[in-house]
Design an enzyme around this catalytic site. Structure first.
Site, PDB file in Angstrom:
ATOM      1  N   GLY A  68       0.729  -1.299  -0.116  1.00  0.00           N
ATOM      2  CA  GLY A  68      -0.036  -0.151   0.074  1.00  0.00           C
ATOM      3  C   GLY A  68       0.828   1.352   0.132  1.00  0.00           C
ATOM      4  O   GLY A  68       0.273   2.359   0.254  1.00  0.00           O
ATOM      5  N   SER A  69       2.034   1.249  -0.365  1.00  0.00           N
ATOM      6  CA  SER A  69       2.869   2.566  -0.496  1.00  0.00           C
ATOM      7  C   SER A  69       2.309   3.615  -1.328  1.00  0.00           C
ATOM      8  O   SER A  69       2.415   4.773  -1.126  1.00  0.00           O
ATOM      9  CB  SER A  69       4.543   2.311  -0.409  1.00  0.00           C
ATOM     10  N   ASN A  70       1.953   3.022  -2.545  1.00  0.00           N
ATOM     11  CA  ASN A  70       1.274   4.053  -3.667  1.00  0.00           C
ATOM     12  C   ASN A  70       0.141   4.589  -3.022  1.00  0.00           C
ATOM     13  O   ASN A  70      -0.345   5.707  -3.145  1.00  0.00           O
ATOM     14  CB  ASN A  70       0.973   3.265  -4.862  1.00  0.00           C
TER      15      ASN A  70
ATOM     16  N   MET B 170      -3.485  -7.070  -7.698  1.00  0.00           N
ATOM     17  CA  MET B 170      -3.173  -8.297  -8.257  1.00  0.00           C
ATOM     18  C   MET B 170      -4.137  -9.042  -8.875  1.00  0.00           C
ATOM     19  O   MET B 170      -4.114 -10.306  -8.925  1.00  0.00           O
ATOM     20  CB  MET B 170      -2.196  -9.271  -6.923  1.00  0.00           C
ATOM     21  N   ARG B 171      -5.033  -8.509  -9.549  1.00  0.00           N
ATOM     22  CA  ARG B 171      -5.989  -9.024 -10.357  1.00  0.00           C
ATOM     23  C   ARG B 171      -6.263  -8.446 -11.671  1.00  0.00           C
ATOM     24  O   ARG B 171      -6.154  -7.140 -11.545  1.00  0.00           O
ATOM     25  CB  ARG B 171      -7.391  -9.153  -9.676  1.00  0.00           C
TER      26      ARG B 171
ATOM     27  N   ILE C 240      -8.707  -6.716 -14.440  1.00  0.00           N
ATOM     28  CA  ILE C 240     -10.125  -6.272 -14.549  1.00  0.00           C
ATOM     29  C   ILE C 240     -10.615  -6.248 -15.758  1.00  0.00           C
ATOM     30  O   ILE C 240     -10.061  -5.630 -16.802  1.00  0.00           O
ATOM     31  CB  ILE C 240     -10.210  -4.974 -14.091  1.00  0.00           C
TER      32      ILE C 240
ATOM     33  N   ASN D  17      -3.771   2.981 -13.381  1.00  0.00           N
ATOM     34  CA  ASN D  17      -2.724   2.076 -13.050  1.00  0.00           C
ATOM     35  C   ASN D  17      -1.378   2.417 -12.957  1.00  0.00           C
ATOM     36  O   ASN D  17      -1.023   3.535 -14.080  1.00  0.00           O
ATOM     37  CB  ASN D  17      -2.744   0.843 -13.841  1.00  0.00           C
TER      38      ASN D  17
ATOM     39  N   HIS E 131       2.448   1.347 -12.953  1.00  0.00           N
ATOM     40  CA  HIS E 131       3.291   0.140 -13.528  1.00  0.00           C
ATOM     41  C   HIS E 131       4.746   0.293 -13.290  1.00  0.00           C
ATOM     42  O   HIS E 131       5.223   1.471 -13.746  1.00  0.00           O
ATOM     43  CB  HIS E 131       2.922  -0.211 -14.836  1.00  0.00           C
TER      44      HIS E 131
END
Ligand code: GRF
Length: 197
Positions: free
Chosen positions: A13-15, A90-91, A93, A107, A109
Site C-alpha cells: 500500500g505504499s502507493n 493483483m487481479r 479487471i 494504474n 506500473h
C-alpha cells in the site's frame, strides 16, 4: 469540485499512502478497497484515517468473478466514486468494473511501458540488462498494461544495483508520478497535454 477516488490495492500500500498524502486536488482519496484481508494497505488506511473495506473478489486467483466485478462496480458507483486508482491490485479487471470506469481507471506500473508489461516488471528489466528503467501511470484498457500513458519517469540502473535495490528506487518515483497523474486527470488535463509538470 472534489473528485472522489477509490484506491484498489492487494499489497503493502505504499502507493495508496502516497496518493493520500500527495497533492492530488481536486482528487481526494475516499476509500481503500482490497481483495486481500491481510493487505498491509489496510493497516496503513487505519493509520491514515481513511475508510477501508475488504470485498470478496470471487473464486479465481488472478481475476474477479463477473458477478463480483459487478458488485464492486455497484459499490463504487453508489458511493459516488469518480476515479479508480489501481495500486498493486493483483487481479486483472476485464468485465463490469472496467465497463463502468473506462477512462476513469488509472494504474501504476513499475516499468517504462510498453517495455516489460505484466508481473515483476522490475525483475524483467533488471534481468534484461536495461540501463534505464522506470515507471508509468496509464489508463486501464482491455489489455495488460496497454492503456494510454499519462506520465512516465526514468530511473537509471546503477552498477551496484540488484533487482530489489532497483525496485526500491523505482517505487520512490512511482509515488511522485502517481499523484501528479491523478491531479492532471482530475483537472481534465491528462489526455490533452503532452507533458505534465
Ligand atoms: C508497485 O510497484 C506497483 O507499481 C505495482 O505493485 C507495486 C505495489 O506496491 N503495480 P505498493 O503496494 O503500492 O507498495
Amino acid at each position: 469540485m472534489e473528485v472522489k477516488i477509490a484506491v484498489l490495492a492487494s499489497g503493502a500500500g505504499s502507493n495508496f499512502k502516497a496518493l493520500v498524502e500527495g497533492e492530488t486536488e481536486p482528487g481526494v482519496v475516499d476509500i481503500l478497497l482490497t481483495d486481500n484481508p491481510n493487505a498491509g494497505a489496510l493497516k496503513l488506511a487505519a493509520e491514515l484515517g481513511v475508510e477501508a473495506r475488504y470485498l470478496y473478489p470471487g473464486k479465481y486467483r488472478t481475476r474477479f468473478g463477473i458477478e463480483e466485478e459487478r458488485l464492486w462496480a455497484d459499490f463504487l458507483l453508489d458511493r459516488g466514486v469518480q476515479l479508480i486508482c489501481l495500486a498493486g491490485l493483483m487481479r486483472i479487471i476485464k468485465g463490469p468494473l472496467l465497463d463502468a470506469y473506462r477512462g476513469r481507471m488509472l494504474n501504476i506500473h513499475p516499468s517504462l511501458l510498453p517495455a516489460f508489461p505484466g508481473l515483476d516488471a522490475q525483475g524483467q528489466a533488471f534481468s534484461y540488462g536495461v540501463k534505464i528503467a522506470g515507471c508509468t501511470v496509464h489508463y486501464v484498457d482491455d489489455g495488460t498494461d496497454t492503456g494510454q500513458i499519462i506520465l512516465q519517469k526514468a530511473v537509471p540502473v546503477l552498477e551496484s544495483d540488484q533487482r530489489d535495490s532497483l525496485a526500491a528506487r523505482i517505487l520512490l518515483q512511482e509515488h511522485e508520478i502517481y499523484s501528479k497523474a491523478v491531479k492532471a486527470h482530475c483537472l481534465g488535463r491528462a489526455v490533452y497535454s503532452k507533458v505534465i509538470r
